[in-house]
Motif scaffolding. Structure first.
Motif, PDB file in Angstrom:
ATOM      1  N   ASP A  95     -14.972 -20.268  -9.536  1.00  0.00           N
ATOM      2  CA  ASP A  95     -16.351 -20.280 -10.039  1.00  0.00           C
ATOM      3  C   ASP A  95     -17.246 -19.316  -9.257  1.00  0.00           C
ATOM      4  O   ASP A  95     -18.207 -18.774  -9.804  1.00  0.00           O
ATOM      5  CB  ASP A  95     -16.938 -21.701  -9.940  1.00  0.00           C
ATOM      6  CG  ASP A  95     -16.393 -22.625 -11.012  1.00  0.00           C
ATOM      7  OD1 ASP A  95     -15.861 -22.112 -12.013  1.00  0.00           O
ATOM      8  OD2 ASP A  95     -16.496 -23.849 -10.857  1.00  0.00           O
ATOM      9  N   TYR A  96     -16.923 -19.122  -7.978  1.00  0.00           N
ATOM     10  CA  TYR A  96     -17.761 -18.291  -7.124  1.00  0.00           C
ATOM     11  C   TYR A  96     -17.275 -16.847  -7.014  1.00  0.00           C
ATOM     12  O   TYR A  96     -18.057 -15.967  -6.642  1.00  0.00           O
ATOM     13  CB  TYR A  96     -17.851 -18.894  -5.719  1.00  0.00           C
ATOM     14  CG  TYR A  96     -18.495 -20.253  -5.698  1.00  0.00           C
ATOM     15  CD1 TYR A  96     -19.868 -20.401  -5.847  1.00  0.00           C
ATOM     16  CD2 TYR A  96     -17.719 -21.405  -5.562  1.00  0.00           C
ATOM     17  CE1 TYR A  96     -20.468 -21.652  -5.841  1.00  0.00           C
ATOM     18  CE2 TYR A  96     -18.308 -22.659  -5.555  1.00  0.00           C
ATOM     19  CZ  TYR A  96     -19.673 -22.781  -5.699  1.00  0.00           C
ATOM     20  OH  TYR A  96     -20.253 -24.027  -5.698  1.00  0.00           O
ATOM     21  N   PHE A  97     -16.003 -16.612  -7.326  1.00  0.00           N
ATOM     22  CA  PHE A  97     -15.453 -15.282  -7.076  1.00  0.00           C
ATOM     23  C   PHE A  97     -14.910 -14.573  -8.314  1.00  0.00           C
ATOM     24  O   PHE A  97     -14.557 -13.408  -8.240  1.00  0.00           O
ATOM     25  CB  PHE A  97     -14.347 -15.373  -6.013  1.00  0.00           C
ATOM     26  CG  PHE A  97     -14.878 -15.667  -4.645  1.00  0.00           C
ATOM     27  CD1 PHE A  97     -15.438 -14.658  -3.871  1.00  0.00           C
ATOM     28  CD2 PHE A  97     -14.848 -16.955  -4.134  1.00  0.00           C
ATOM     29  CE1 PHE A  97     -15.953 -14.933  -2.614  1.00  0.00           C
ATOM     30  CE2 PHE A  97     -15.364 -17.245  -2.879  1.00  0.00           C
ATOM     31  CZ  PHE A  97     -15.912 -16.231  -2.121  1.00  0.00           C
ATOM     32  N   GLU A  98     -14.861 -15.243  -9.446  1.00  0.00           N
ATOM     33  CA  GLU A  98     -14.320 -14.605 -10.646  1.00  0.00           C
ATOM     34  C   GLU A  98     -15.147 -13.393 -11.050  1.00  0.00           C
ATOM     35  O   GLU A  98     -14.616 -12.382 -11.495  1.00  0.00           O
ATOM     36  CB  GLU A  98     -14.248 -15.605 -11.793  1.00  0.00           C
ATOM     37  CG  GLU A  98     -13.512 -15.083 -13.006  1.00  0.00           C
ATOM     38  CD  GLU A  98     -13.214 -16.162 -14.011  1.00  0.00           C
ATOM     39  OE1 GLU A  98     -12.222 -16.024 -14.756  1.00  0.00           O
ATOM     40  OE2 GLU A  98     -13.963 -17.157 -14.069  1.00  0.00           O
ATOM     41  N   ASP A  99     -16.470 -13.487 -10.901  1.00  0.00           N
ATOM     42  CA  ASP A  99     -17.358 -12.385 -11.273  1.00  0.00           C
ATOM     43  C   ASP A  99     -18.031 -11.783 -10.038  1.00  0.00           C
ATOM     44  O   ASP A  99     -19.139 -11.230 -10.126  1.00  0.00           O
ATOM     45  CB  ASP A  99     -18.419 -12.878 -12.265  1.00  0.00           C
ATOM     46  CG  ASP A  99     -17.801 -13.391 -13.559  1.00  0.00           C
ATOM     47  OD1 ASP A  99     -16.881 -12.720 -14.063  1.00  0.00           O
ATOM     48  OD2 ASP A  99     -18.231 -14.451 -14.039  1.00  0.00           O
ATOM     49  N   HIS A 100     -17.353 -11.879  -8.916  1.00  0.00           N
ATOM     50  CA  HIS A 100     -17.925 -11.395  -7.653  1.00  0.00           C
ATOM     51  C   HIS A 100     -18.112  -9.879  -7.680  1.00  0.00           C
ATOM     52  O   HIS A 100     -17.217  -9.137  -8.070  1.00  0.00           O
ATOM     53  CB  HIS A 100     -16.989 -11.768  -6.493  1.00  0.00           C
ATOM     54  CG  HIS A 100     -17.460 -11.302  -5.154  1.00  0.00           C
ATOM     55  ND1 HIS A 100     -18.459 -11.934  -4.447  1.00  0.00           N
ATOM     56  CD2 HIS A 100     -17.068 -10.246  -4.379  1.00  0.00           C
ATOM     57  CE1 HIS A 100     -18.661 -11.312  -3.309  1.00  0.00           C
ATOM     58  NE2 HIS A 100     -17.833 -10.282  -3.237  1.00  0.00           N
ATOM     59  N   GLU A 101     -19.289  -9.430  -7.286  1.00  0.00           N
ATOM     60  CA  GLU A 101     -19.581  -7.999  -7.208  1.00  0.00           C
ATOM     61  C   GLU A 101     -20.131  -7.672  -5.825  1.00  0.00           C
ATOM     62  O   GLU A 101     -20.903  -8.447  -5.250  1.00  0.00           O
ATOM     63  CB  GLU A 101     -20.593  -7.592  -8.285  1.00  0.00           C
ATOM     64  CG  GLU A 101     -20.058  -7.736  -9.703  1.00  0.00           C
ATOM     65  CD  GLU A 101     -21.049  -7.248 -10.737  1.00  0.00           C
ATOM     66  OE1 GLU A 101     -22.165  -6.814 -10.327  1.00  0.00           O
ATOM     67  OE2 GLU A 101     -20.740  -7.297 -11.934  1.00  0.00           O
ATOM     68  N   ALA A 102     -19.740  -6.529  -5.303  1.00  0.00           N
ATOM     69  CA  ALA A 102     -20.184  -6.111  -3.977  1.00  0.00           C
ATOM     70  C   ALA A 102     -21.275  -5.054  -4.099  1.00  0.00           C
ATOM     71  O   ALA A 102     -21.222  -4.186  -4.975  1.00  0.00           O
ATOM     72  CB  ALA A 102     -19.005  -5.549  -3.181  1.00  0.00           C
ATOM     73  N   GLU A 103     -22.260  -5.140  -3.219  1.00  0.00           N
ATOM     74  CA  GLU A 103     -23.323  -4.143  -3.181  1.00  0.00           C
ATOM     75  C   GLU A 103     -22.749  -2.800  -2.723  1.00  0.00           C
ATOM     76  O   GLU A 103     -21.905  -2.742  -1.830  1.00  0.00           O
ATOM     77  CB  GLU A 103     -24.430  -4.572  -2.216  1.00  0.00           C
ATOM     78  CG  GLU A 103     -25.143  -5.860  -2.599  1.00  0.00           C
ATOM     79  CD  GLU A 103     -26.063  -5.676  -3.791  1.00  0.00           C
ATOM     80  OE1 GLU A 103     -26.387  -4.512  -4.100  1.00  0.00           O
ATOM     81  OE2 GLU A 103     -26.450  -6.686  -4.401  1.00  0.00           O
ATOM     82  N   GLU A 104     -23.187  -1.736  -3.341  1.00  0.00           N
ATOM     83  CA  GLU A 104     -22.704  -0.413  -2.957  1.00  0.00           C
ATOM     84  C   GLU A 104     -23.393   0.103  -1.694  1.00  0.00           C
ATOM     85  O   GLU A 104     -22.811   0.863  -0.923  1.00  0.00           O
ATOM     86  CB  GLU A 104     -22.928   0.573  -4.114  1.00  0.00           C
ATOM     87  CG  GLU A 104     -22.081   0.247  -5.350  1.00  0.00           C
ATOM     88  CD  GLU A 104     -22.260   1.276  -6.442  1.00  0.00           C
ATOM     89  OE1 GLU A 104     -23.010   2.262  -6.215  1.00  0.00           O
ATOM     90  OE2 GLU A 104     -21.664   1.117  -7.522  1.00  0.00           O
ATOM     91  N   THR A 105     -24.644  -0.309  -1.493  1.00  0.00           N
ATOM     92  CA  THR A 105     -25.398   0.094  -0.307  1.00  0.00           C
ATOM     93  C   THR A 105     -25.769  -1.140   0.497  1.00  0.00           C
ATOM     94  O   THR A 105     -26.255  -2.128  -0.073  1.00  0.00           O
ATOM     95  CB  THR A 105     -26.687   0.848  -0.701  1.00  0.00           C
ATOM     96  OG1 THR A 105     -26.340   1.982  -1.506  1.00  0.00           O
ATOM     97  CG2 THR A 105     -27.429   1.308   0.545  1.00  0.00           C
TER      98      THR A 105
END
Length: 231
Positions: A95-105
């Protein structure tokens, strides 16, 4: 099972195996995982530029901050297994990581705010160990990873790599005769470069990491036993 779900399951299984090495009955002990998480979170925060009385002449070492986050992840996985077991633990973390996105900056002020929020939630959950598990700090941890620019694959890669390095260390008298410097650099620095040559999606990724560590360490031990060559 999706690729992310499979990787979450792999990490939960690895953590269960590691905990059983420490204590075969660890699931019945109900350890205070939040104590360990709190200490690791403070260590993470200490790598950030929070001392207003100090002049920071060097940029923040992201790799050190991320390594502290990986240490936190070990204990979060343990808490999740203790609470839900592995099968439901996969669904819970998905639920917490399926759509996890990382900031580029990376905005280090933002990182500090997320670290404070995470630590605050962990402290709140730790006030009553007999209360129902409040998973809000897991969400805050995922947010912290995002602001650190940590993708799910980076989390998975670094976690698996660190567990296999620990496995090698334990098998070779870590704290005693274990040789931590490999070719002039620490073992974890060598490992960080080595895993870049592997396919993290391979079913035997964990085994590849350990095999590479074992082969490298055999060479390190051999070099140490022969000593420097004489001309």
């Amino acid at each position: 099972m999706s690729n992310i779900a499979h990787k979450i399951e792999t990490m939960l299984v690895i953590q269960d195996e590691l905990n059983q090495v420490v204590d075969p009955n660890w699931r019945d002990r109900r350890f205070r995982w939040e104590d360990a998480i709190t200490i690791e979170a403070v260590e993470l925060f200490d790598h950030l530029p929070w001392k207003w009385w100090k002049s920071y002449s060097k940029p923040v070492d992201r790799s050190q901050v991320v390594l502290e986050a990986i240490d936190i992840w070990h204990f979060i996985l343990s808490r999740v297994i203790n609470e839900f077991d592995i099968d439901y633990g996969v669904e819970f973390l998905l639920d917490y990581f399926e759509d996890h996105e990382a900031e580029e900056t990376i905005d280090w002020d933002h990182v500090k705010e997320d670290a404070r929020s995470f630590l605050r939630e962990v402290t709140y959950d730790n006030e009553d160990p007999d209360a129902l598990f409040e998973p809000t700090y897991v969400e805050h941890f995922a947010d912290l990873l995002s602001t650190l620019g940590v993708t799910f694959d980076e989390l998975y890669t670094l976690y698996v790599a660190k567990t296999q390095l620990n496995r090698l260390r334990w098998a070779n008298d870590y704290g005693g005769s274990y040789i931590k410097t490999w070719d002039g650099q620490e073992d974890n620095v060598w490992l960080a470069e080595y895993v870049k040559t592997l396919d993290v999606d391979a079913p035997d990724f964990k085994d590849q990491v350990y095999a590479g560590l074992v082969a490298k360490y055999e060479g390190v031990k051999k070099a140490a036993s022969t000593g420097p060559s004489e001309e």
